[in-house]
Design an enzyme around this catalytic site. Structure first.
Site, short mmCIF file in Angstrom:
data_model
loop_
_atom_site.label_atom_id
_atom_site.label_comp_id
_atom_site.label_asym_id
_atom_site.label_seq_id
_atom_site.Cartn_x
_atom_site.Cartn_y
_atom_site.Cartn_z
N LEU A 19 0.82 -1.21 0.00
CA LEU A 19 0.00 0.00 0.00
C LEU A 19 0.85 1.26 0.00
O LEU A 19 0.46 2.29 -0.56
CB LEU A 19 -0.92 0.02 1.23
CG LEU A 19 -2.06 -0.99 1.26
CD1 LEU A 19 -2.77 -0.94 2.60
CD2 LEU A 19 -3.04 -0.72 0.12
N GLY A 22 7.06 4.15 3.83
CA GLY A 22 7.41 5.36 4.54
C GLY A 22 8.81 5.28 5.11
O GLY A 22 9.53 4.31 4.87
N ASP A 141 3.91 14.19 14.26
CA ASP A 141 4.12 14.11 12.81
C ASP A 141 2.81 14.34 12.06
O ASP A 141 2.52 13.70 11.06
CB ASP A 141 4.72 12.76 12.42
CG ASP A 141 5.30 12.76 11.00
OD1 ASP A 141 5.63 13.86 10.49
OD2 ASP A 141 5.39 11.68 10.39
N PRO A 144 -0.77 16.61 6.14
CA PRO A 144 -1.88 16.19 5.26
C PRO A 144 -1.83 14.73 4.85
O PRO A 144 -2.87 14.09 4.70
CB PRO A 144 -1.74 17.13 4.06
CG PRO A 144 -1.11 18.36 4.63
CD PRO A 144 -0.15 17.86 5.67
#
Length: 649
Positions: A19, A22, A141, A144
């Site tokens: 998916l 990071g 953290d 958006p």
């Protein structure tokens, strides 16, 4: 490159595909084979798995999310450590709910969000942060890309940098340990563009750091661009530490000024100057959302009249703006429901006038919150109108022809006091709420300030604007007689007038504003502007001793909650601040209070002790068929909102 491949299993979880990837881990779509449901599995990346510090951060995320149970926070299902078939070493992983939707960052690729959508999203983010902060968890953290928009609402993601925080807002004792453990790799934790100044300085992050990131996120939602940017990391850091973002209303005129102020407060460089808790931030955002609607929730619809076209101008508008805090505060002191009649339902509506009419700025709410009185001007002159809040129509009050502010209700709500003008003369009258013959109380030269108070002892406290300057507070029996001075102007202090009297229920003390700054010429004496009356001081008058004590400056229009908080106006904004009553000094940072006006400027304002709030919103420009130039907003039983102020720390 992803570490796992489709078909790999971590315990009962079968990987279907990647998916996202990071900085701390990789996220996979997987199936829980026991429950036959789709989940998201986050795996600590291999190059970090050998780092004790990074594994500590990964486990911290698990503990942080596990401590939270909130509909706006992505849920944690499981935690484990397994060796998948395609990998040579065990992997630490988290199992979370799988969310269908898009992140705010993805939504912003199409441009800024509509104000209503941004507000709704902001409220839900604040709800999530408030829940986390109440559990002692700071996200650290927020950005958006960590806010997911789903069909069922907002979900806050990625607590990978979340930190338990148990020592209050400023955990100074652990600062050295924090800097050592969390910056060992030489990097600054978090996403640079949304980090607070204290995070960039390597100082401990607390709830106010999340509030800064929240402000940066909301700013980007409303404008489509980051508040702090640069072509390299050094320039971004410099912008965060040094620059002030462009005002929101400069980029989008439909953004309410109170929302602009809210975001600017979030983005203050000094943590002490920001919102201090997300609880307060959430409360203001929710009030903006629920108060914006012109449709009533449980009560009469707005008057189906066309719009008026005359804004309040000149000194009357300036002082009516100052009156906002004073009127609100006078009612806020009495945070208790009325005893007469059933409680009023909570609802909102607006009042507009016919095209040939306009509001004069005179406004009052009865003590029981069930009747509204306001001034209307038309070709025939001015007159007061009364409206029962369970009725659809307002009725002109006979005997009030020519009435101007101030307008004050008697304590029993059966009579009104109002001013008439005749050239350079003023007169104060009283009349029944049903109208009839009016009774002249007294008269004088100059004009009355548009705020007076009818006290329980059947006296009226007022102040005068005269050519030679204003007056102190004056008191006269409502039946007429010789007025007596309560306060006197202090020339050494630079007093121009004592205005906006407020009675403290259960006490003889009066709260008022010391207006300062004398006009420079005769014309400005007759019509002082906001510039003339810029300087002011909030003060308390004790009739027992005659003493006047200054509480706060600069401040206009104030009130004193029984929680030891002061309501006041500074530069047109209504704020709340703590006060030590023994020393008459303020405590903590001020909290802004916002009124829903769809971008209008708040003018005359009135509030009953039972919580009926009424205020005039004046618009700078209104196109045909759009909002009127001015409109009365009514929020019945605003008492429910005021009660939450009692919970302030």
């Amino acid at each position: 490159m992803a570490t796992l491949v489709a078909g790999d299993r971590l315990g009962p979880y079968e990987v279907a595909g990647v998916l996202g990837v990071g900085g701390m881990g990789e996220v996979y779509r997987a199936t829980d084979t026991r429950l036959d449901r789709t989940v998201a599995v986050k795996v600590l990346t291999a190059h970090l798995a050998d780092s004790p510090e990074q594994r500590e951060r990964f486990e911290r995320e698990a503990r942080a999310i596990a401590a939270l149970n909130h509909p706006n926070i992505c849920a944690l299902y499981d935690l484990g450590r397994e060796r998948p078939p395609s990998a040579g070493s065990p992997m630490d992983f988290l199992v979370m709910e799988h969310l269908d939707g898009e992140t705010v960052a993805q939504r912003l690729q199409n441009g800024p969000l509509p104000v209503a959508d941004a507000l709704r999203i902001a409220v839900e983010i604040a709800e999530a942060l408030d829940a986390a902060h109440r559990q002692g968890i700071v996200h650290r953290d927020l950005k958006p890309s960590n806010v997911m928009l789903t069909e069922t609402g907002v979900r806050l993601l990625d607590f990978g940098l979340a930190k338990p925080h148990e020592a209050g807002l400023a955990d100074t004792q652990s600062s050295a340990k924090t800097r050592t453990a969390l910056t060992m790799d030489g990097s600054i934790l978090g996403t640079l563009h949304y980090m607070s100044p204290e995070q960039l300085a390597g100082k401990p992050a607390d709830a106010r750091s999340d509030i800064f990131s929240f402000g940066a996120t909301v700013y980007e939602m409303l404008t489509g661009r980051r508040p702090f940017d640069g072509d390299n990391p050094a320039n971004v850091i410099g912008a965060i530490l040094r620059d002030t973002p462009a005002p929101l209303r400069g980029t989008n005129g439909s953004i309410p000024s109170r929302l602009d102020r809210l975001v600017r407060t979030c983005l203050a460089k000094d943590p002490d100057a920001r919102w201090q808790t997300t609880r307060d931030l959430k409360r203001e955002l929710r009030w903006m959302c629920t108060g914006e609607s012109d449709e009533p929730a449980q009560a009469p619809a707005a008057d189906p009249a066309a719009t008026g076209r005359s804004p309040v101008t000149g000194w009357r508008f300036a002082v009516s703006l100052l009156a906002t805090a004073a009127v609100v505060a006078g009612a806020a002191w009495t945070l208790r429901p009325v005893d007469d009649g059933p409680p009023l339902p909570v609802h909102r509506f607006t009042i507009d006038l016919a095209p040939e009419q306009s509001f004069t700025g005179s406004l009052a709410v009865s003590p029981d919150g069930r009747h509204l009185v306001y001034g209307v001007a038309d070709a025939g002159g001015t007159r007061l109108h009364a409206r029962a809040l369970d009725a659809y129509e307002a009725t002109p009050i006979p005997g009030t022809e020519g009435a101007t502010a101030p307008v004050a209700f008697s304590p029993d709500g059966q009579r009104l006091a109002f001013q008439l003008r005749d050239g350079e003369l003023w007169s104060l009258h009283q009349v029944s709420i049903e109208g009839g013959n009016r009774f002249r109380i007294l008269e004088g030269e100059g004009a009355l300030y548009p705020q007076a108070r009818w006290l329980p002892d059947d006296t009226i406290v007022y102040s005068v604007l005269a050519e030679a300057g204003g007056s102190g507070l004056l008191q006269v029996p409502a039946t007429g007689g010789t007025p007596r001075a309560l306060t006197r102007l202090d020339e050494q202090r630079g007093d121009y007038a004592h205005v906006l009297p407020i009675a403290v229920p259960g006490r003889d003390d009066l709260v008022f504003t010391i207006a300062q700054g004398r006009p420079q010429d005769r014309d400005r004496v007759r019509s002082p502007t906001w510039e003339n009356l810029r300087d002011g001081k909030a003060a308390v008058y004790s009739p027992t001793s005659g003493e006047v004590r200054v509480i706060l400056e600069p401040a206009f229009g104030l009130g004193y909650l029984d929680t030891n908080h002061l309501l006041y106006v500074d530069d047109g904004s209504l704020l709340l601040i703590g006060v030590d009553p023994d020393t008459a000094t303020t405590t903590g940072a001020p909290t802004p209070l916002f009124l829903p006006t769809r971008g209008a400027t708040v003018g005359g304002t009135a509030l009953s002790g039972s919580g009926t709030l009424a205020y005039i919103g004046t618009f700078r420009a209104a196109a045909a068929g759009d909002a009127p130039s001015s409109r009365i907003y009514v929020a019945v039983n605003w008492f429910e909102y005021l009660k939450t102020l009692r919970q302030l720390d």
